[in-house]
Design a protein around this motif. Structure first.
Motif, PDB file in Angstrom:
ATOM      1  N   VAL A  10      11.405  -4.079  -1.696  1.00  0.00           N
ATOM      2  CA  VAL A  10      10.107  -4.598  -2.138  1.00  0.00           C
ATOM      3  C   VAL A  10      10.007  -6.105  -1.924  1.00  0.00           C
ATOM      4  N   PHE A  11      11.049  -6.846  -2.312  1.00  0.00           N
ATOM      5  CA  PHE A  11      10.992  -8.288  -2.128  1.00  0.00           C
ATOM      6  C   PHE A  11      11.127  -8.673  -0.656  1.00  0.00           C
ATOM      7  N   GLY A  12      11.739  -7.808   0.136  1.00  0.00           N
ATOM      8  CA  GLY A  12      11.773  -8.043   1.576  1.00  0.00           C
ATOM      9  C   GLY A  12      10.381  -8.007   2.171  1.00  0.00           C
ATOM     10  N   VAL A  13       9.536  -7.090   1.684  1.00  0.00           N
ATOM     11  CA  VAL A  13       8.144  -7.012   2.132  1.00  0.00           C
ATOM     12  C   VAL A  13       7.399  -8.289   1.766  1.00  0.00           C
ATOM     13  N   TRP A  14       7.630  -8.780   0.538  1.00  0.00           N
ATOM     14  CA  TRP A  14       6.951  -9.999   0.079  1.00  0.00           C
ATOM     15  C   TRP A  14       7.467 -11.237   0.803  1.00  0.00           C
ATOM     16  N   GLU A  15       8.742 -11.279   1.143  1.00  0.00           N
ATOM     17  CA  GLU A  15       9.316 -12.452   1.800  1.00  0.00           C
ATOM     18  C   GLU A  15       8.853 -12.595   3.247  1.00  0.00           C
ATOM     19  N   ASN A  16       8.456 -11.491   3.864  1.00  0.00           N
ATOM     20  CA  ASN A  16       8.006 -11.508   5.264  1.00  0.00           C
ATOM     21  C   ASN A  16       6.557 -12.007   5.332  1.00  0.00           C
ATOM     22  N   PRO A  17       6.293 -13.154   5.978  1.00  0.00           N
ATOM     23  CA  PRO A  17       4.925 -13.692   6.041  1.00  0.00           C
ATOM     24  C   PRO A  17       3.913 -12.703   6.610  1.00  0.00           C
ATOM     25  N   ALA A  18       4.330 -11.867   7.551  1.00  0.00           N
ATOM     26  CA  ALA A  18       3.409 -10.920   8.191  1.00  0.00           C
ATOM     27  C   ALA A  18       2.894  -9.875   7.217  1.00  0.00           C
ATOM     28  N   THR A  19       3.733  -9.503   6.249  1.00  0.00           N
ATOM     29  CA  THR A  19       3.298  -8.505   5.260  1.00  0.00           C
ATOM     30  C   THR A  19       2.852  -9.161   3.950  1.00  0.00           C
ATOM     31  N   ARG A  20       3.314 -10.381   3.683  1.00  0.00           N
ATOM     32  CA  ARG A  20       2.933 -11.051   2.440  1.00  0.00           C
ATOM     33  C   ARG A  20       1.447 -11.415   2.420  1.00  0.00           C
ATOM     34  N   THR A  21       0.899 -11.884   3.542  1.00  0.00           N
ATOM     35  CA  THR A  21      -0.501 -12.328   3.568  1.00  0.00           C
ATOM     36  C   THR A  21      -1.478 -11.232   3.163  1.00  0.00           C
ATOM     37  N   PRO A  22      -1.407 -10.038   3.767  1.00  0.00           N
ATOM     38  CA  PRO A  22      -2.328  -8.986   3.320  1.00  0.00           C
ATOM     39  C   PRO A  22      -2.066  -8.528   1.891  1.00  0.00           C
ATOM     40  N   LEU A  23      -0.809  -8.554   1.455  1.00  0.00           N
ATOM     41  CA  LEU A  23      -0.510  -8.171   0.075  1.00  0.00           C
ATOM     42  C   LEU A  23      -1.121  -9.165  -0.906  1.00  0.00           C
ATOM     43  N   LEU A  24      -1.101 -10.435  -0.569  1.00  0.00           N
ATOM     44  CA  LEU A  24      -1.731 -11.448  -1.418  1.00  0.00           C
ATOM     45  C   LEU A  24      -3.224 -11.176  -1.544  1.00  0.00           C
ATOM     46  N   ALA A  25      -3.853 -10.794  -0.435  1.00  0.00           N
ATOM     47  CA  ALA A  25      -5.286 -10.484  -0.463  1.00  0.00           C
ATOM     48  C   ALA A  25      -5.571  -9.308  -1.385  1.00  0.00           C
ATOM     49  N   ILE A  26      -4.712  -8.299  -1.319  1.00  0.00           N
ATOM     50  CA  ILE A  26      -4.881  -7.120  -2.161  1.00  0.00           C
ATOM     51  C   ILE A  26      -4.772  -7.487  -3.632  1.00  0.00           C
ATOM     52  N   VAL A  27      -3.704  -8.186  -3.979  1.00  0.00           N
ATOM     53  CA  VAL A  27      -3.443  -8.494  -5.381  1.00  0.00           C
ATOM     54  C   VAL A  27      -4.494  -9.431  -5.955  1.00  0.00           C
ATOM     55  N   ARG A  28      -4.864 -10.462  -5.207  1.00  0.00           N
ATOM     56  CA  ARG A  28      -5.871 -11.403  -5.693  1.00  0.00           C
ATOM     57  C   ARG A  28      -7.211 -10.714  -5.929  1.00  0.00           C
ATOM     58  N   SER A  29      -7.589  -9.844  -5.020  1.00  0.00           N
ATOM     59  CA  SER A  29      -8.844  -9.123  -5.176  1.00  0.00           C
ATOM     60  C   SER A  29      -8.783  -8.180  -6.372  1.00  0.00           C
ATOM     61  N   ALA A  30      -7.651  -7.495  -6.538  1.00  0.00           N
ATOM     62  CA  ALA A  30      -7.504  -6.537  -7.635  1.00  0.00           C
ATOM     63  C   ALA A  30      -7.525  -7.229  -8.990  1.00  0.00           C
ATOM     64  N   VAL A  31      -6.980  -8.438  -9.059  1.00  0.00           N
ATOM     65  CA  VAL A  31      -6.946  -9.177 -10.315  1.00  0.00           C
ATOM     66  C   VAL A  31      -8.344  -9.624 -10.733  1.00  0.00           C
ATOM     67  N   ASN A  32      -9.191  -9.946  -9.761  1.00  0.00           N
ATOM     68  CA  ASN A  32     -10.484 -10.554 -10.055  1.00  0.00           C
ATOM     69  C   ASN A  32     -11.667  -9.595 -10.056  1.00  0.00           C
ATOM     70  N   ASN A  33     -11.449  -8.357  -9.633  1.00  0.00           N
ATOM     71  CA  ASN A  33     -12.586  -7.445  -9.520  1.00  0.00           C
ATOM     72  C   ASN A  33     -12.162  -6.029  -9.888  1.00  0.00           C
ATOM     73  N   GLU A  34     -12.928  -5.380 -10.761  1.00  0.00           N
ATOM     74  CA  GLU A  34     -12.553  -4.055 -11.235  1.00  0.00           C
ATOM     75  C   GLU A  34     -12.631  -3.004 -10.134  1.00  0.00           C
ATOM     76  N   ALA A  35     -13.633  -3.122  -9.255  1.00  0.00           N
ATOM     77  CA  ALA A  35     -13.745  -2.154  -8.161  1.00  0.00           C
ATOM     78  C   ALA A  35     -12.524  -2.239  -7.248  1.00  0.00           C
ATOM     79  N   ALA A  36     -12.101  -3.467  -6.948  1.00  0.00           N
ATOM     80  CA  ALA A  36     -10.916  -3.659  -6.124  1.00  0.00           C
ATOM     81  C   ALA A  36      -9.670  -3.178  -6.860  1.00  0.00           C
ATOM     82  N   ALA A  37      -9.617  -3.426  -8.172  1.00  0.00           N
ATOM     83  CA  ALA A  37      -8.475  -2.976  -8.975  1.00  0.00           C
ATOM     84  C   ALA A  37      -8.375  -1.455  -8.975  1.00  0.00           C
ATOM     85  N   ALA A  38      -9.516  -0.777  -9.042  1.00  0.00           N
ATOM     86  CA  ALA A  38      -9.527   0.689  -9.045  1.00  0.00           C
ATOM     87  C   ALA A  38      -8.985   1.233  -7.724  1.00  0.00           C
ATOM     88  N   VAL A  39      -9.370   0.597  -6.622  1.00  0.00           N
ATOM     89  CA  VAL A  39      -8.862   1.009  -5.316  1.00  0.00           C
ATOM     90  C   VAL A  39      -7.355   0.802  -5.247  1.00  0.00           C
TER      91      VAL A  39
END
Length: 205
Positions: free
Chosen positions: A105-134
């Motif tokens: 799991v932390f290997g996925v986060w440490e890799n810039p290629a996979t970290r960037t989209p994961l950051l987008a997912i988490v940030r959106s989920a934290v700030n919006n209920e529709a995104a969090a539900a997805v």
């Protein structure tokens, strides 16, 4: 309005558009991931995604439907590397699964290629209920359920959820909130601390 436009109706993609190369769909998904990453779920729009992809908004709706559906399709592709996590349970003895899963799991986060989209997912989920539900649907259906299937233990679902909470929570503090000293700590120190806790959630009585 041209006769061709009248026949197909306003807001609908032309036949030429819908018969475009399959690469067009991937182009829209790439633009969507960039938009959600840069602007977050609430500020991103189908119009903006279409503009970034160089297509008409109608084509985005044709392929994916609503903004929520575009988001789900975009993050499913971005989340794909994390879906290999259940393999970490199978690849070795059960008493080492905590470390294998934590490293993966932390290997996925440490890799810039996979970290960037994961950051987008988490940030959106934290700030919006529709995104969090997805995000919840994706995690529950495609990640936790697969981990549960690998655990032949009582309360497997709860165990998997607690292990995921430990990993996601630590990742949030390190990569999203960037709280110190966790954000700058050596990865091996983090694995040494977190892996035994994950192991306990998954296999302790």
């Amino acid at each position: 309005m041209t006769d061709a436009t009248s026949r197909r109706g306003r807001g609908r993609p032309s036949r030429t558009q819908t018969e475009a190369a399959p690469a067009t769909r991937d182009q829209i998904l790439e633009a969507a991931r960039a938009e959600f990453s840069e602007r977050g779920y609430e500020k991103a729009s189908v119009r903006g995604i279409a503009k970034a992809a160089g297509v008409d908004s109608a084509l985005v709706h044709h392929y994916f439907g609503t903004k929520e559906q575009v988001f789900e399709a975009a993050i499913e592709v971005a989340f794909a590397p994390a879906l290999a996590a259940p393999a970490a349970i199978e690849d070795g003895p059960l008493d080492g699964v905590g470390e294998r899963l934590t490293r993966f799991v932390f290997g996925v986060w440490e890799n810039p290629a996979t970290r960037t989209p994961l950051l987008a997912i988490v940030r959106s989920a934290v700030n919006n209920e529709a995104a969090a539900a997805v995000f919840r649907r994706l995690v529950a259906a495609q990640l936790l359920r697969r981990i549960v299937q690998q655990l032949d233990l009582p309360d497997a679902e709860l165990r998997a959820e607690l292990a995921a909470a430990q990993l996601v929570g630590t990742a949030m503090l390190r990569y999203v909130i960037k709280i110190e000293p966790l954000a700058s700590a050596d990865l091996e120190r983090i694995v040494a601390r977190v892996a035994p806790v994950v192991q306990g959630h998954l296999t302790n009585p």
